[in-house]
Design an enzyme around this catalytic site. Structure first.
Site, mmCIF file in Angstrom:
data_model
loop_
_atom_site.group_PDB
_atom_site.id
_atom_site.type_symbol
_atom_site.label_atom_id
_atom_site.label_comp_id
_atom_site.label_asym_id
_atom_site.label_seq_id
_atom_site.Cartn_x
_atom_site.Cartn_y
_atom_site.Cartn_z
ATOM 1 N N GLU A 120 0.803 -1.029 -0.061
ATOM 2 C CA GLU A 120 -0.118 -0.017 0.001
ATOM 3 C C GLU A 120 0.829 1.292 -0.149
ATOM 4 O OE1 GLU A 120 -2.603 -3.280 0.847
ATOM 5 O OE2 GLU A 120 -0.707 -2.580 1.941
ATOM 6 N N HIS A 190 -11.101 -6.218 8.138
ATOM 7 C CA HIS A 190 -11.850 -5.959 6.944
ATOM 8 C C HIS A 190 -13.020 -5.412 7.267
ATOM 9 C CE1 HIS A 190 -9.264 -9.218 5.595
ATOM 10 N NE2 HIS A 190 -9.173 -8.771 4.509
#
Length: 318
Positions: A120, A190
């Site tokens: 990321e 998540h």
């Protein structure tokens, strides 16, 4: 003499978003009605019914889309309009885990829609470089939970690039997309809603839509904005939210809240998934307690629309 009380409510866990509440009393017993209401068992899972907005007529032909399809439509429009625009991230070439980029590589080629390594920090760093070089960068972080490794790139590089260089250089054509919030089975990695971490950082914009119609117009505004933008997409709405969305590109202005319902007793401010929850809360408050609720969708978290929110709250305090 009117009395005012402020209540801060943490949003239902599964929705992730926070809700702000301002309560006005005018000696009519509203506060006593609120404080003496029956105790409600705390919920740990969101339950709401998505209510689509009326089909717009100002932007031409519409088509029934769910939220992920409206995102795809916005990205398609952006790539068609801007030949410098590129989309990149983990697995976006085959459509992404939520299918938001499905078909775009085949339509625009592997040089404009392509996969990146699972990194990321590298994804956002690459996006900053693409934007500084003059192209339009649309980066996808596969889940909002994994945006934290890129926090330094976003806060210390992207947000400050323009100011560090005295506006000789900037990365304003950078948009970072990320699925956001909970779907009920995502567990700790998540399910997060990390917008609060970015809400105090000058130089970036943070946007969260409540519906497919809003998502397309707001995303296109982010892509065209001359500041780095973070666009969080409520993943629980990807398939649950369906409404008529214009096929052609259109824009919804950033930093403009929308008043969804007027009221005289309580102001409810929310964003994303939680907007649908507080609309139901407002209906219950009216039905069970006779409390008139005003409902505002903030839409842009940073910079948020202080003028609209404060003006309405102060008007009803008076």
């Amino acid at each position: 003499m009117a009395m005012a009380a402020g209540l801060g409510l943490r949003g239902v866990r599964a929705s992730g978003a926070a809700v702000s509440v301002a309560v006005r009393t005018r000696g009519d017993g509203l506060w006593s009605r609120l404080t003496t209401a029956p105790t409600v068992t705390r919920r740990f899972a969101a339950h709401f019914a998505f209510q689509p907005d009326p089909a717009p007529s100002a932007y031409g032909q519409t088509q029934k889309m769910n939220l992920f399809q409206s995102i795809t439509s916005a990205l398609d429009n952006a790539l068609a309009k801007d030949p410098t625009a590129v989309i990149f991230g983990e697995d976006v070439a085959f459509g992404g885990v939520f299918r938001c980029t499905v078909g775009l590589r085949d339509k625009y080629g592997k040089d404009r829609v392509f996969n990146t390594p699972l990194c990321e920090q590298g994804i956002v760093g690459f996006g900053i470089g693409v934007a500084v070089a003059g192209s339009t960068a649309i980066a996808e972080i596969q889940f909002a939970d994994y945006i934290f490794p890129a926090f330094d790139q976003i806060v210390n590089e992207a947000a400050k690039y323009r100011y560090r260089s005295g506006d000789l250089f900037n990365c304003g054509s950078l948009t970072i997309r990320a699925p956001w919030g909970c779907v009920g089975h995502g567990a700790l990695y998540h399910s997060q809603s990390p917008e609060a971490f970015f809400a105090h950082c000058p130089g970036i914009k943070v946007v969260i839509p409540r519906s497919p119609l809003q998502a397309k117009g707001l995303l296109l505004s982010c892509i065209e904005d001359k500041n780095p933008c973070i666009f969080f997409e409520p993943k629980i709405l990807y398939r649950a939210a369906v409404e008529q969305v214009p096929v052609e590109p259109y824009n919804i202005p950033l930093s403009q809240a929308e008043v969804l319902q007027t009221g005289s007793d309580v102001t409810l401010v929310a964003w994303g998934t939680q907007v649908h929850v507080i609309k139901e809360v407002a209906a219950l408050a009216q039905e069970k307690l006779g409390v008139s609720c005003e409902v505002i969708d903030l839409r842009t978290i940073l910079p948020w629309d202080t003028e609209t929110v404060c003006k309405l709250v102060l008007m009803e305090f008076s």
